[in-house]
Design an enzyme around this catalytic site. Structure first.
Site, PDB file in Angstrom:
ATOM      1  N   SER A  64      28.329   2.095  22.667  1.00  9.21           N
ATOM      2  CA  SER A  64      29.352   1.319  21.850  1.00  9.21           C
ATOM      3  C   SER A  64      29.381  -0.284  22.218  1.00  9.21           C
ATOM      4  O   SER A  64      30.161  -1.176  21.760  1.00  9.21           O
ATOM      5  CB  SER A  64      30.549   1.615  21.979  1.00  9.21           C
ATOM      6  N   LYS A  67      28.341  -2.424  19.964  1.00  7.47           N
ATOM      7  CA  LYS A  67      29.145  -3.203  18.697  1.00  7.47           C
ATOM      8  C   LYS A  67      29.727  -4.504  18.926  1.00  7.47           C
ATOM      9  O   LYS A  67      29.833  -5.205  17.900  1.00  7.47           O
ATOM     10  CB  LYS A  67      30.458  -2.077  18.630  1.00  7.47           C
ATOM     11  N   TYR A 189      22.713   2.104  12.684  1.00 15.39           N
ATOM     12  CA  TYR A 189      23.859   2.380  13.733  1.00 15.39           C
ATOM     13  C   TYR A 189      23.348   3.311  14.958  1.00 15.39           C
ATOM     14  O   TYR A 189      23.607   2.846  16.062  1.00 15.39           O
ATOM     15  CB  TYR A 189      25.037   2.909  13.047  1.00 15.39           C
ATOM     16  N   TYR A 240      39.573   1.332  22.680  1.00 18.11           N
ATOM     17  CA  TYR A 240      40.163   2.347  21.872  1.00 18.11           C
ATOM     18  C   TYR A 240      41.780   2.608  22.189  1.00 18.11           C
ATOM     19  O   TYR A 240      42.337   1.666  22.283  1.00 18.11           O
ATOM     20  CB  TYR A 240      39.216   3.543  21.759  1.00 18.11           C
ATOM     21  N   VAL A 258      29.800   5.167  25.824  1.00 20.02           N
ATOM     22  CA  VAL A 258      29.681   6.437  26.256  1.00 20.02           C
ATOM     23  C   VAL A 258      28.384   6.696  27.089  1.00 20.02           C
ATOM     24  O   VAL A 258      28.554   7.510  27.779  1.00 20.02           O
ATOM     25  CB  VAL A 258      29.644   7.301  25.440  1.00 20.02           C
TER      26      VAL A 258
HETATM   27  O1  DON Z   1      29.096   6.527  17.749  1.00 17.91           O
HETATM   28  C1  DON Z   1      29.080   7.430  18.846  1.00 17.91           C
HETATM   29  O2  DON Z   1      29.741   8.320  18.924  1.00 17.91           O
HETATM   30  C2  DON Z   1      28.503   6.696  19.954  1.00 17.91           C
HETATM   31  N1  DON Z   1      26.936   6.351  19.629  1.00 17.91           N
HETATM   32  C3  DON Z   1      29.109   5.565  20.633  1.00 17.91           C
HETATM   33  C4  DON Z   1      30.425   5.760  20.831  1.00 17.91           C
HETATM   34  C5  DON Z   1      30.786   5.081  22.180  1.00 17.91           C
HETATM   35  O3  DON Z   1      30.019   4.705  22.795  1.00 17.91           O
HETATM   36  C6  DON Z   1      32.368   5.000  22.583  1.00 17.91           C
HETATM   37  N2  DON Z   1      32.722   4.292  23.708  1.00 17.91           N
HETATM   38  N3  DON Z   1      32.999   4.436  24.556  1.00 17.91           N
END
Ligand code: DON
Length: 304
Positions: A64, A67, A189, A240, A258
């Site tokens: 993320s 992003k 994405y 978040y 993550v």
């Molecule tokens: O879309 C997802 O669930 C993962 N590719 C990215 C989520 C993420 O990194 C949330 N952050 N802490």
């Protein structure tokens, strides 16, 4: 003059002995393979002095954190038209929740929850000829590093298990907030999330958010107003439903992923990146947050 090297060394050795390192993300099977004992930290200041400790040269999945970079690329292209399709309020919800999206008629609360980043991906696809190549090229320019790339295994792994993101994209499409087809948008994405970087490369990429939109080579990528807004979004939405806690404990605009990375900036002063793969229950790096709390407390370097 703050002795950054000494402080990074102290933080790294303080954290080494902590047994509760959090849980490595398993919902993307490819990420479950990472050694939870890794820890890296890297700092670059406004005069281009850099300091590091631990595994700061090892590549990890930025997830993320990408992003913020896709938002920067998108904002640079469409400017404030972006906000017709995505909001700027914290969601107070986990990154993959969908209930607000339906409640608010397909306008994601902000660009950092998954649904918001999927809308940003859609806008990039509509505005770029070769979206994946050009997005990677943007990051390679920010960092002056051509070695940065996508990890196809991670992208594939997420595609196979990304049911919530598939649901989010379909929900967005049903509300008319996706222009391109669902599979094309998700392919972009999942690839942006799969990009691998180390702490140094991420700190170099985030330099523009510390330095009025200019990268280390002095090239301007965003204007001051855009940087202000991206930093405000990192502070209010970057973690978040833990954005309040991060502001409270650390006091810097930042973004987690993550894969266990966190990138944070103190405008005009420094960019700092941590990596520790174990996550807390909110999906943010457990030791990364602790490291940054120790850093801003020991240095008194925070926006507050
Ligand atoms: O879309 C997802 O669930 C993962 N590719 C990215 C989520 C993420 O990194 C949330 N952050 N802490």
């Amino acid at each position: 003059m703050i002795d950054y090297q000494n402080i990074l060394n102290t933080i790294t050795s303080n954290l080494k002995d902590i047994e509760e390192k959090g849980t490595v993300a398993t919902y993307i099977p490819e990420l479950a393979k990472i050694d939870p004992n890794k820890f890296g930290i890297y700092l670059i200041d406004a005069n281009n002095n850099s300091f590091s400790a631990g595994n700061s040269n090892e590549l990890f999945s930025i997830q993320s954190i990408s992003k913020v970079l896709s938002l920067a690329k998108c904002f640079g292209i469409v400017d404030n038209d972006l906000w017709k399709r995505v909001g700027v309020e914290p969601s107070g919800d986990p990154f993959n929740h969908l209930s607000l999206l339906e409640f608010e008629n397909g306008i994601p609360r902000n660009p950092f929850i998954n649904a918001g980043a999927i809308v940003v991906a859609d806008i990039l696809i509509s505005n770029l000829k070769n979206p994946k190549e050009e997005f990677l090229d943007f990051i390679q320019q920010l960092t002056n590093d051509k070695t940065i790339g996508y990890n196809e295994n991670v992208a594939k792994s997420e595609k196979e298990t990304g049911f919530k993101n598939i649901a989010a994209a379909n929900l967005l499409k049903s509300y008319g907030n996706l222009t391109n087809d669902v599979d094309t948008v998700l392919d972009f994405y999942f690839h942006q999330c799969s990009i691998e970087m180390n702490c140094k490369q991420l700190a170099d990429a985030f330099y523009i958010f510390m330095n009025h939109g200019k990268c280390q080579r002095g090239k301007s990528h965003l204007n001051m107003n855009q940087v202000k807004r991206i930093n405000a979004l990192m502070l209010t939405c970057g973690f978040y439903d833990e954005a309040g806690e991060f502001a409270f404990e650390v006091g810097l605009p930042g973004k987690s992923g993550v894969g266990g990375g966190i990138a944070a900036v103190l405008p005009n002063t420094l960019t700092v990146v941590t990596w520790s793969p174990g996550l807390n229950p909110k999906g943010n790096s457990k030791l990364g947050m602790q490291a940054l709390e120790q850093f801003t407390t020991q240095t008194s370097q925070s926006i507050f």
